[in-house]
Design a protein around this motif. Sequence first.
Motif, PDB file in Angstrom:
ATOM      1  N   GLU A   9      -0.924  49.715  56.608  1.00  0.00           N
ATOM      2  CA  GLU A   9      -0.379  48.818  55.576  1.00  0.00           C
ATOM      3  C   GLU A   9       1.100  48.525  55.803  1.00  0.00           C
ATOM      4  N   ASN A  10       1.796  49.421  56.471  1.00  0.00           N
ATOM      5  CA  ASN A  10       3.212  49.218  56.754  1.00  0.00           C
ATOM      6  C   ASN A  10       3.437  48.615  58.138  1.00  0.00           C
ATOM      7  N   LEU A  11       2.608  48.996  59.103  1.00  0.00           N
ATOM      8  CA  LEU A  11       2.813  48.553  60.481  1.00  0.00           C
ATOM      9  C   LEU A  11       2.313  47.126  60.725  1.00  0.00           C
ATOM     10  N   ASN A  12       1.156  46.793  60.200  1.00  0.00           N
ATOM     11  CA  ASN A  12       0.576  45.470  60.486  1.00  0.00           C
ATOM     12  C   ASN A  12       1.495  44.301  60.131  1.00  0.00           C
ATOM     13  N   PRO A  13       2.141  44.299  58.968  1.00  0.00           N
ATOM     14  CA  PRO A  13       2.988  43.146  58.628  1.00  0.00           C
ATOM     15  C   PRO A  13       4.224  42.976  59.517  1.00  0.00           C
ATOM     16  N   ILE A  14       4.644  44.037  60.215  1.00  0.00           N
ATOM     17  CA  ILE A  14       5.885  43.954  60.992  1.00  0.00           C
ATOM     18  C   ILE A  14       5.662  44.000  62.500  1.00  0.00           C
ATOM     19  N   LEU A  18       8.636  43.839  65.169  1.00  0.00           N
ATOM     20  CA  LEU A  18       8.950  45.106  65.833  1.00  0.00           C
ATOM     21  C   LEU A  18       8.802  44.970  67.345  1.00  0.00           C
ATOM     22  N   SER A  19       7.794  44.252  67.790  1.00  0.00           N
ATOM     23  CA  SER A  19       7.624  44.010  69.227  1.00  0.00           C
ATOM     24  C   SER A  19       8.838  43.273  69.789  1.00  0.00           C
ATOM     25  N   ASP A  20       9.305  42.271  69.060  1.00  0.00           N
ATOM     26  CA  ASP A  20      10.495  41.525  69.501  1.00  0.00           C
ATOM     27  C   ASP A  20      11.721  42.438  69.580  1.00  0.00           C
ATOM     28  N   PHE A  41      -0.083  48.474  69.613  1.00  0.00           N
ATOM     29  CA  PHE A  41       0.121  48.931  68.240  1.00  0.00           C
ATOM     30  C   PHE A  41      -1.143  49.620  67.749  1.00  0.00           C
ATOM     31  N   ILE A  42      -0.958  50.805  67.199  1.00  0.00           N
ATOM     32  CA  ILE A  42      -2.060  51.607  66.688  1.00  0.00           C
ATOM     33  C   ILE A  42      -1.847  51.785  65.176  1.00  0.00           C
ATOM     34  N   PRO A  43      -2.346  50.830  64.380  1.00  0.00           N
ATOM     35  CA  PRO A  43      -2.255  50.974  62.927  1.00  0.00           C
ATOM     36  C   PRO A  43      -3.275  52.020  62.465  1.00  0.00           C
ATOM     37  N   MET A  44      -2.833  52.958  61.664  1.00  0.00           N
ATOM     38  CA  MET A  44      -3.691  54.073  61.267  1.00  0.00           C
ATOM     39  C   MET A  44      -3.861  54.134  59.759  1.00  0.00           C
ATOM     40  N   ALA A  45      -5.011  54.662  59.350  1.00  0.00           N
ATOM     41  CA  ALA A  45      -5.236  54.939  57.932  1.00  0.00           C
ATOM     42  C   ALA A  45      -4.285  56.052  57.506  1.00  0.00           C
ATOM     43  N   LYS A  46      -3.782  55.963  56.292  1.00  0.00           N
ATOM     44  CA  LYS A  46      -2.814  56.953  55.800  1.00  0.00           C
ATOM     45  C   LYS A  46      -3.365  58.370  55.921  1.00  0.00           C
ATOM     46  N   GLU A  47      -4.648  58.548  55.676  1.00  0.00           N
ATOM     47  CA  GLU A  47      -5.227  59.900  55.736  1.00  0.00           C
ATOM     48  C   GLU A  47      -5.356  60.437  57.158  1.00  0.00           C
ATOM     49  N   ASP A  48      -5.125  59.598  58.158  1.00  0.00           N
ATOM     50  CA  ASP A  48      -5.192  60.026  59.560  1.00  0.00           C
ATOM     51  C   ASP A  48      -3.817  60.154  60.214  1.00  0.00           C
ATOM     52  N   PHE A  49      -2.777  59.898  59.449  1.00  0.00           N
ATOM     53  CA  PHE A  49      -1.428  59.874  60.021  1.00  0.00           C
ATOM     54  C   PHE A  49      -0.552  60.886  59.288  1.00  0.00           C
ATOM     55  N   TYR A  50      -0.428  62.049  59.855  1.00  0.00           N
ATOM     56  CA  TYR A  50       0.390  63.105  59.273  1.00  0.00           C
ATOM     57  C   TYR A  50       1.803  63.013  59.859  1.00  0.00           C
ATOM     58  N   GLU A  89      17.219  45.060  61.698  1.00  0.00           N
ATOM     59  CA  GLU A  89      16.278  43.928  61.685  1.00  0.00           C
ATOM     60  C   GLU A  89      15.070  44.134  60.773  1.00  0.00           C
ATOM     61  N   LEU A  90      14.654  45.392  60.589  1.00  0.00           N
ATOM     62  CA  LEU A  90      13.425  45.652  59.824  1.00  0.00           C
ATOM     63  C   LEU A  90      13.647  46.515  58.591  1.00  0.00           C
TER      64      LEU A  90
END
Length: 128
Positions: A9-14, A18-20, A41-50, A89-90
């Motif tokens: 939810e945080n990574l996908n919009p940017i 972020l790549s730039d 880019f590896i967007p992860m579910a919150k429950e999988d990202f500690y 920038e972000l």
Amino acid sequence: MIVVYGIKENLNPIKAKLSDVIQSCLNSEIGLPEDKRAHRFIPMAKEDFYYPDGRSNAYTVIEINMMEGRTVETKKALIKSLFSTIECELGISPIDVEITIKEQPAHCWGFRDMTGDEAKDLKYQVNV
């Protein structure tokens, strides 16, 4: 090659911005050309990202894979440039960014049907 992990939810919009930012820092600090962009880019579910205490949901991990050859000063400059440019920038605080540089000998890289130590036509310097 760059691999970026974060909560989806945080990574996908940017991702594009972020790549730039990452590519701009790679260009300015190690001379990597724009056309050598290889970001995953590896967007992860919150429950999988500690992640460590004291970080927010914006916590982002950046792994930089590259051939050996850059000096300590060059690598430190790249890391510091990433921290400051990502924040500027972000709006992601440096406390929420983790950067790891993973280096391998040129012979451990394979691209265009050859190993990295066989490539004589790179358009950038590895030993900077």
